[in-house]
Design a protein around this motif. Structure first.
Motif, PDB file in Angstrom:
ATOM      1  N   LYS A  96       6.351  42.276  50.458  1.00 20.07           N
ATOM      2  CA  LYS A  96       5.076  42.616  50.603  1.00 20.07           C
ATOM      3  C   LYS A  96       4.517  41.458  50.400  1.00 20.07           C
ATOM      4  O   LYS A  96       5.388  40.446  49.717  1.00 20.07           O
ATOM      5  CB  LYS A  96       5.050  43.323  49.200  1.00 20.07           C
ATOM      6  CG  LYS A  96       5.296  44.668  48.668  1.00 20.07           C
ATOM      7  CD  LYS A  96       4.036  45.488  49.116  1.00 20.07           C
ATOM      8  CE  LYS A  96       4.411  47.284  48.697  1.00 20.07           C
ATOM      9  NZ  LYS A  96       3.455  47.675  49.109  1.00 20.07           N
ATOM     10  N   ASN A 104      14.706  48.017  58.779  1.00 18.27           N
ATOM     11  CA  ASN A 104      13.123  48.681  57.993  1.00 18.27           C
ATOM     12  C   ASN A 104      12.496  48.148  57.757  1.00 18.27           C
ATOM     13  O   ASN A 104      11.675  49.060  57.556  1.00 18.27           O
ATOM     14  CB  ASN A 104      13.478  50.433  58.618  1.00 18.27           C
ATOM     15  CG  ASN A 104      14.188  50.747  59.882  1.00 18.27           C
ATOM     16  OD1 ASN A 104      13.686  50.485  61.290  1.00 18.27           O
ATOM     17  ND2 ASN A 104      15.418  51.394  59.643  1.00 18.27           N
ATOM     18  N   TYR A 105      12.611  47.720  56.604  1.00 22.64           N
ATOM     19  CA  TYR A 105      12.200  47.322  54.821  1.00 22.64           C
ATOM     20  C   TYR A 105      10.791  45.651  55.428  1.00 22.64           C
ATOM     21  O   TYR A 105      10.837  45.248  56.251  1.00 22.64           O
ATOM     22  CB  TYR A 105      12.661  46.566  54.052  1.00 22.64           C
ATOM     23  CG  TYR A 105      11.911  46.428  52.715  1.00 22.64           C
ATOM     24  CD1 TYR A 105      11.901  47.582  51.428  1.00 22.64           C
ATOM     25  CD2 TYR A 105      11.920  45.213  52.627  1.00 22.64           C
ATOM     26  CE1 TYR A 105      11.043  47.146  51.061  1.00 22.64           C
ATOM     27  CE2 TYR A 105      10.662  44.751  51.252  1.00 22.64           C
ATOM     28  CZ  TYR A 105      10.622  45.852  50.991  1.00 22.64           C
ATOM     29  OH  TYR A 105       9.721  45.128  48.768  1.00 22.64           O
ATOM     30  N   LYS A 106       9.793  46.390  55.109  1.00 20.22           N
ATOM     31  CA  LYS A 106       8.198  45.184  54.875  1.00 20.22           C
ATOM     32  C   LYS A 106       8.155  45.054  54.072  1.00 20.22           C
ATOM     33  O   LYS A 106       7.859  45.495  52.829  1.00 20.22           O
ATOM     34  CB  LYS A 106       7.527  46.320  56.043  1.00 20.22           C
ATOM     35  CG  LYS A 106       7.419  46.891  57.033  1.00 20.22           C
ATOM     36  CD  LYS A 106       7.338  45.714  58.812  1.00 20.22           C
ATOM     37  CE  LYS A 106       7.743  46.651  59.521  1.00 20.22           C
ATOM     38  NZ  LYS A 106       9.140  46.269  59.740  1.00 20.22           N
TER      39      LYS A 106
END
Length: 115
Positions: free
Chosen positions: A104, A100-102
């Motif tokens: 930067k 789920n990590y997006k």
């Protein structure tokens, strides 16, 4: 299980200086560090688009809004002033967090100003 995932990236930054006589590291504009969630002392990978070199080092905070991207010490042998680089940081994550990590991602112009 844990995975090493991209945490953040400064994409296509221009190297503003290379200082072979410094003890080592990369100096990055404080604003770019904040936008990309990179902190002083953090390990990063630098990918040089001009010559294909890849290296790892740690980050030193540079003057805010200066646009500085300076390779120091031995890293200065792999990147020259004017080279285009990608600066990547990674993080160790559990499977569910990694899925789920997006990351930067900060895009910059030719003067290293965020777009």
């Amino acid at each position: 299980m844990q995975r090493i995932m991209i945490k953040s990236k400064i994409h296509r930054a221009t190297v503003t200086d290379a200082n072979i006589n410094y003890e080592g590291s990369i100096t990055i504009d404080k604003q770019l560090m904040e936008l990309s969630n990179i902190i002083p002392g953090e390990k990063v990978q630098i990918v040089n688009i001009n010559n294909g070199a890849r290296l790892e080092t740690y980050v030193i905070e540079g003057k805010e809004n200066s646009g500085i991207i300076c390779l120091n010490g031995a890293a200065a042998r792999l990147c020259q002033k004017g080279d285009i680089v990608i600066i990547i940081s990674y993080a160790l994550m559990e499977d569910m967090e990694a899925i789920n990590y997006k990351p930067k991602i900060v895009f910059v112009d030719e003067k290293n100003c965020p777009l």
